[in-house]
Design an enzyme around this catalytic site. Structure first.
Site, PDB file in Angstrom:
ATOM      1  N   HIS A 144      -1.124   0.386   5.428  1.00  0.00           N
ATOM      2  CA  HIS A 144      -2.042   1.322   6.096  1.00  0.00           C
ATOM      3  C   HIS A 144      -1.337   2.639   6.448  1.00  0.00           C
ATOM      4  O   HIS A 144      -1.260   3.032   7.597  1.00  0.00           O
ATOM      5  CB  HIS A 144      -2.653   0.694   7.346  1.00  0.00           C
ATOM      6  N   TYR A 186     -11.820   6.972  18.356  1.00  0.00           N
ATOM      7  CA  TYR A 186     -12.788   6.385  17.429  1.00  0.00           C
ATOM      8  C   TYR A 186     -12.835   4.859  17.492  1.00  0.00           C
ATOM      9  O   TYR A 186     -13.514   4.229  16.690  1.00  0.00           O
ATOM     10  CB  TYR A 186     -12.527   6.918  16.015  1.00  0.00           C
ATOM     11  N   GLN A 229       0.814  -1.222   0.000  1.00  0.00           N
ATOM     12  CA  GLN A 229       0.000   0.000   0.000  1.00  0.00           C
ATOM     13  C   GLN A 229       0.846   1.269   0.000  1.00  0.00           C
ATOM     14  O   GLN A 229       0.312   2.368   0.022  1.00  0.00           O
ATOM     15  CB  GLN A 229      -0.920  -0.005   1.218  1.00  0.00           C
ATOM     16  N   GLU A 250     -15.963   2.996   7.520  1.00  0.00           N
ATOM     17  CA  GLU A 250     -16.617   4.035   8.307  1.00  0.00           C
ATOM     18  C   GLU A 250     -16.489   5.409   7.683  1.00  0.00           C
ATOM     19  O   GLU A 250     -15.481   5.723   7.038  1.00  0.00           O
ATOM     20  CB  GLU A 250     -16.009   4.095   9.718  1.00  0.00           C
ATOM     21  N   TYR A 270     -10.467 -11.146   8.174  1.00  0.00           N
ATOM     22  CA  TYR A 270     -10.460 -11.586   6.787  1.00  0.00           C
ATOM     23  C   TYR A 270     -10.483 -13.106   6.703  1.00  0.00           C
ATOM     24  O   TYR A 270      -9.826 -13.806   7.476  1.00  0.00           O
ATOM     25  CB  TYR A 270      -9.204 -11.069   6.076  1.00  0.00           C
TER      26      TYR A 270
END
Length: 386
Positions: A152, A262, A91, A252, A273
């Site tokens: 991430h 949060y 990523q 979200e 997963y």
């Protein structure tokens, strides 16, 4: 001699004969506006972010580490020089690009990316530099995340118009096994799973919520997030909205407010997963902020737009959320800070990585080819109904 405004320059510069006529001719319907999707420019490899300049140029980051320029409707062959080296794996890569609100005078561009370090997995960094003559010069690093992990990186950037910039950093795929309360996203002594707020030069604002707490990174605005790849400010209210990826389910939309937790990974709507086994204690917990909206199953949210234009008048004030796994665009209707309706648009045309409003009031979509195949920037154009 006719003097062209920046909008006129932009509109002229991005007019491009449609390379895929069927796509540009097909009329798609929605609850309020019919529209067409027209390719603006093609041949981009894994585009991540779109930025519009007052000169009429459009900039696009490609994940592998190149910043591309679209001028007069053409993708220039040479990328912008001076962009720092990135970790282009998984990523990681060259991620967001945002011009300074006063770009016309200072020529400053801000870029976020996965910066190499001794771990070989890197961390999220933000730099700014002066963009002129096809190059970035005078580069300054304004933010370097204290984080480590496999992916991430988060990495959206938003200016608030008051001298600050917000920066997202993901949880770096830290394991959710064991005690969830010790997860790095619940430990604000690092930047895992956070939104940070700094001055435009990287300084720490004195009114940040944790600036006086020695156990918390002073840049942090909010924490307990997973991987926020969409963020936008409502220019009328100052509300800061962000979308973040859930695991398998549980994407979200959050109203990001200072000092709040949060909840990731203690609360949420997703599962592990593959196995589908539980991750969270539940969906709600006192002291942890619930999402304003969530998706089960996931649509893999990326890119977020608060629409303010006049070309789609019935969509004014709506949020638009890109979906990658869902290959869709979600339109969310707000009543104040509450999501009251969702409509699915643009289905099945590819992984929508970024969503931006152009100076012409139209909506632009970056399509990300997972396997590295060249893809396009698409433009949504209204079609008059009969």
């Amino acid at each position: 001699m006719i003097k062209r405004t920046p909008l006129a320059i932009f509109a002229a510069g991005l007019l491009l004969s449609t390379a895929t006529p069927a796509l540009g001719q097909e009329v798609m319907q929605s609850a309020y506006h019919d529209y067409r999707l027209v390719p603006v420019v093609e041949g981009l490899v894994r585009p991540w972010s779109i930025a519009f300049l007052p000169t009429g140029e459009m900039l696009v980051t490609e994940k592998a580490g190149t910043l591309r320029v679209v001028r007069d409707g053409l993708l220039l062959p040479d990328p912008v020089e001076g962009v720092p080296d990135v970790i282009s794996a998984g990523q990681g890569g060259l991620l967001d690009v945002v011009p300074h609100p006063n770009f016309e005078d200072n020529r400053l561009l801000y870029l976020s990316y996965s910066k190499p370090d001794e771990t070989e997995r890197g961390t999220t960094a933000v730099i700014r530099g002066r963009y002129e003559n096809g190059a970035l010069t005078g580069i300054e690093e304004i933010f370097l995340a204290v984080s480590e992990g496999r992916g991430h990186y988060g990495s959206r950037l938003v200016f608030d118009g008051q001298g600050h910039i917000f920066i997202t950093v993901g949880d770096r795929q830290a394991s959710t096994r064991g005690d969830l309360y010790t997860h790095p996203a619940q430990n604000p002594s690092n930047h895992h799973g956070t939104v940070s707020r700094v001055y435009e030069d990287g300084g720490i604002p004195e009114d940040n919520p944790f600036v006086d707490d020695p156990n918390v990174r002073p840049e942090i605005w909010s924490f307990g997030h997973r991987n926020q790849q969409g963020m936008v400010l409502n220019p009328e209210t100052g509300d800061l909205w962000a979308t973040e990826h859930g695991p398998q389910g549980g994407d979200e939309l959050n109203l990001v407010q200072p000092g709040l937790n949060y909840g990731w990974p203690i609360v949420g709507y997703g599962v592990n997963y593959g196995s589908g086994t539980a991750i969270h204690e539940g969906t709600h917990k006192e002291g942890m902020e619930p999402p304003a909206h969530f998706w089960v199953p996931s649509i893999a949210v990326s890119g977020l737009l608060f629409y303010t234009g006049d070309r789609f008048p019935h969509w004014k004030g709506n949020l638009f959320v890109g979906g990658m796994a869902g290959e869709q665009l979600a339109r969310l209707t707000l009543d104040g800070q509450e999501v009251v309706r969702e409509e699915t648009l643009v289905q099945g045309l590819g992984r929508i990585r970024d969503v931006r409003q152009g100076p012409d009031g139209l909506i632009y979509l970056a399509v990300d080819g997972r396997r590295g195949e060249p893809t396009a920037i698409l433009r949504m154009e209204p079609v008059a109904t009969r």
